[in-house]
Structures are given as structure tokens and as C-alpha cells.
Write a protein that holds these residues in place. Structure first.
Motif, short mmCIF file in Angstrom:
data_model
loop_
_atom_site.label_atom_id
_atom_site.label_comp_id
_atom_site.label_asym_id
_atom_site.label_seq_id
_atom_site.Cartn_x
_atom_site.Cartn_y
_atom_site.Cartn_z
N SER A 1 49.34 40.42 37.75
CA SER A 1 48.25 40.27 38.78
C SER A 1 46.90 40.89 37.99
CB SER A 1 48.37 41.06 40.05
OG SER A 1 49.32 40.14 40.73
N THR A 2 46.87 42.09 37.36
CA THR A 2 45.91 42.87 37.20
C THR A 2 45.09 42.39 35.87
OG1 THR A 2 46.65 45.10 37.74
CG2 THR A 2 45.05 45.00 36.06
N LYS B 1 42.73 42.53 45.27
CA LYS B 1 42.14 43.79 45.24
C LYS B 1 41.70 44.31 43.99
CE LYS B 1 43.60 48.79 45.98
NZ LYS B 1 43.10 49.27 44.56
N THR B 2 42.23 44.01 42.80
CA THR B 2 41.69 44.15 41.38
C THR B 2 40.46 43.30 41.30
OG1 THR B 2 44.00 44.66 40.51
CG2 THR B 2 42.28 44.19 38.96
N GLU C 1 57.77 45.72 44.42
CA GLU C 1 56.51 45.96 45.34
C GLU C 1 56.33 44.57 46.13
OE1 GLU C 1 53.01 44.36 42.78
OE2 GLU C 1 54.01 45.70 41.72
N HIS C 2 57.24 43.71 46.06
CA HIS C 2 56.92 42.40 46.78
C HIS C 2 58.22 42.31 47.74
CE1 HIS C 2 53.61 40.69 44.28
NE2 HIS C 2 54.30 40.91 43.25
N GLN D 1 48.01 40.40 46.99
CA GLN D 1 47.23 41.57 47.38
C GLN D 1 46.62 42.47 46.16
OE1 GLN D 1 48.47 44.42 50.31
NE2 GLN D 1 48.69 42.77 51.78
N LYS D 2 47.49 42.62 45.11
CA LYS D 2 47.11 43.51 43.83
C LYS D 2 46.30 42.40 43.24
CE LYS D 2 49.09 45.75 40.01
NZ LYS D 2 50.43 46.00 39.29
N ASN E 1 50.57 38.21 51.01
CA ASN E 1 50.81 39.59 50.52
C ASN E 1 51.31 39.47 48.90
OD1 ASN E 1 50.81 41.03 52.98
ND2 ASN E 1 52.97 40.79 53.22
#
Length: 298
Positions: free
Chosen positions: A285-286, A51-52, A200-201, A47-48, A44
Motif C-alpha cells: 500500500s505504501t 491514508k498514505t 492488519e486486515h 485504508q493504509k 478497510n
């Protein structure tokens, strides 16, 4: 996104994918990005980032959780810890990744391998396997903890102030899980605010503080302190044309001095410094996904 628990090295393991699932046919491309997390190996958290990375690269991304690090429900049980510690330690986690490759990665796959933190160590270990080496096009080792972890600033702190008190921490986690859900969530939010962990975490933190998960995370941490010493130069030299190292000037696990030592000992290695925090999945992350996607495309 697809996710499920599959059996790898006798442990039910969480795998999350963007793009094709691990058991689907290749379709129009045999390219795959495989992500090996740091510790904790809770999918988890990634995830970001994943996904990115999928959206930027348009290549399927497979994130493989560590053995025993992801909680689902009572339908997913792990081999008992006390009788199966070999499955959850550092060498066990390496064997775990080897079996994932052998079981799920097609022979004709073109793999872009990503390892974060201790995941970078695991990447170097599995690249010594010739069949895996032949499948890997490039490997990107992000904030790599591949040498002398116990001598790093965070390693010294872990040894002195965390590992001696594991039993107390596990009891505290057990007590938190006994509380009503709303009260436990408030306490977790307070911790996240103090530790600067984005909201978000929340679910990732809830998963981490399950006592059984936390016990396996700490067990792996202890073995990292004991076993991650001399850098695996043999694997680095043998795969130097495939490898990209990404260090940080502010990393307290893999400090700038480790980057300098690597560059001095292996001058032709592809390595660079950033100013991004080691735990990039919390805030960057992005940014890091965009950087890695650009590496892959070039």
C-alpha cells in the motif's frame, strides 16, 4: 479520517475520506482524489493506501465502497439481494459510481481518479459521461482488469474451482459466523497465515465473510467473468491524455500480454509495467501510494 454510510443509487454505501468530508465545502482547494476499489469493494482494505496517499499528496482522498460490500450493523440494511440483483452487478456498480459523482462531486472539482482492478473498468465506463470527464484531471488505473477476465489465469481458476461451489462457501461462512468470536478469530487467523494476508486486515476479512456481503461479492465476480471481454478502446482513446495504466509482470488477472496488446493497439497510451502483486493493498500500500502521489504532483 471520516466514514459513514450514505445512500447512493438506493443502496446505503460506505464512504471513507481523508481530508474534507464529501459534504463539506471545498475550502482552499477544489482538488479531490477519488478511489474506486477492486472486488471486494471493502473500504478497510484500502485504508493504509488512502491514508498514505493523502499524507503524500496533501489532497483529500475519498474512497467509495461498492454497493452492498461493506457491513456495519443491523442499523444499515441493503435492498434484498434476490429482488435487486441489478443494483449489485457490474452495470449496477457503474451506475452507483455515476450517481456518487452526480450527487457529491462539485461542478468545479479537479478530480484525480484512481481505479484498482475492476475499479479501473468502472473508471473507463464513467469517463464516457461528459460531465465526469470534464471534472477528471487524470485517471490512474492500477492493475486494470479491463479485458477478457475469464481468459486470465485467475479467471479460469475462479470459474472452475470457486464459482461452482458458492453455495458451499456461503454455508461455511455462515457456520463460521455462528462460532464464538474467539474461535472464529483463530480460524480466520489460520486462513490469513496460509493465504499470506497481514494481520492488519483481520477486520476486513471478518467483514468479507459475512454471508450477505460474500454473496454480493461473488455475484459481481460472476458478472465480471461474463461481461469483461473486449477492452473499451473508445473510452481509452477519448481520454488517452488523462489516463495512466499500471500493470504488473506477475499479475494473473491482467497479465503482461494484456499490457503488450494495449500498447500495440494504442501506441500513444501511457502505460508501464511493475513487479508488484495485483492485490497490492495486502503488502504494498505504501509503495503504490507513494508512486501515485508522485504521478499526481507531476
Amino acid at each position: 479520517m471520516n466514514e459513514a454510510f450514505v445512500e447512493i443509487n438506493n443502496v446505503r454505501t460506505k464512504v471513507v475520506t481523508w481530508g474534507r468530508w464529501i459534504e463539506e465545502s471545498a475550502g482552499s482547494t477544489n482538488k479531490i482524489i477519488i478511489l474506486i476499489p477492486g472486488n471486494p469493494g471493502i473500504t478497510n482494505f484500502y485504508q493504509k493506501f488512502a491514508k498514505t496517499l493523502y499524507e503524500r499528496s496533501e489532497i483529500p482522498v475519498w474512497c467509495v465502497g461498492h454497493a452492498g460490500h461493506n457491513f456495519s450493523d443491523k442499523s444499515v440494511t441493503f435492498p434484498k439481494f434476490d429482488d435487486n440483483k441489478h443494483l449489485y452487478g457490474l452495470s449496477g456498480q457503474v451506475e452507483h459510481k455515476l450517481e456518487f459523482f452526480n450527487k457529491y462531486v462539485p461542478e468545479n472539482a479537479q478530480v484525480y481518479l484512481i481505479g484498482h482492478s475492476i475499479g479501473a473498468y468502472m473508471c473507463l465506463e464513467i469517463l464516457e459521461n461528459i460531465s465526469i470527464k470534464n471534472k477528471v484531471e487524470n485517471a490512474y488505473l492500477l492493475f486494470p482488469t479491463i479485458e477478457y477476465m475469464a481468459e486470465s489465469e485467475n479467471g479460469k481458476f475462479l470459474i472452475k474451482f470457486v464459482l461452482p461451489y458458492i453455495r458451499f462457501i456461503l454455508i461455511l461462512a455462515w457456520l463460521i459466523n455462528l462460532l464464538p468470536s474467539c474461535l472464529a478469530t483463530i480460524l480466520i487467523y489460520i486462513y490469513m497465515f496460509i493465504a499470506d494476508v497481514p494481520r492488519e486486515h483481520l477486520n476486513s476479512i471478518k467483514e468479507l465473510i459475512q454471508p450477505g456481503i460474500l454473496k454480493r461479492v461473488f455475484f459481481l465476480s460472476r458478472e465480471e467473468m461474463d461481461d469483461v471481454n473486449q477492452r473499451n478502446n473508445k473510452s481509452i482513446i477519448a481520454n488517452v491524455n488523462k489516463l495512466k495504466f499500471y500493470y504488473s509482470k506477475i499479475d494473473r488477472w491482467a497479465p503482461e500480454s494484456y499490457y503488450n496488446n494495449l500498447k500495440q493497439e494504442i501506441p500513444n497510451v501511457n502505460a508501464e509495467l511493475s513487479k508488484i502483486n495485483h492485490s497490492f493493498v495486502l503488502h504494498y500500500s505504501t509503495d503504490v501510494a507513494t508512486i501515485v502521489a508522485d504521478w499526481i504532483s507531476h
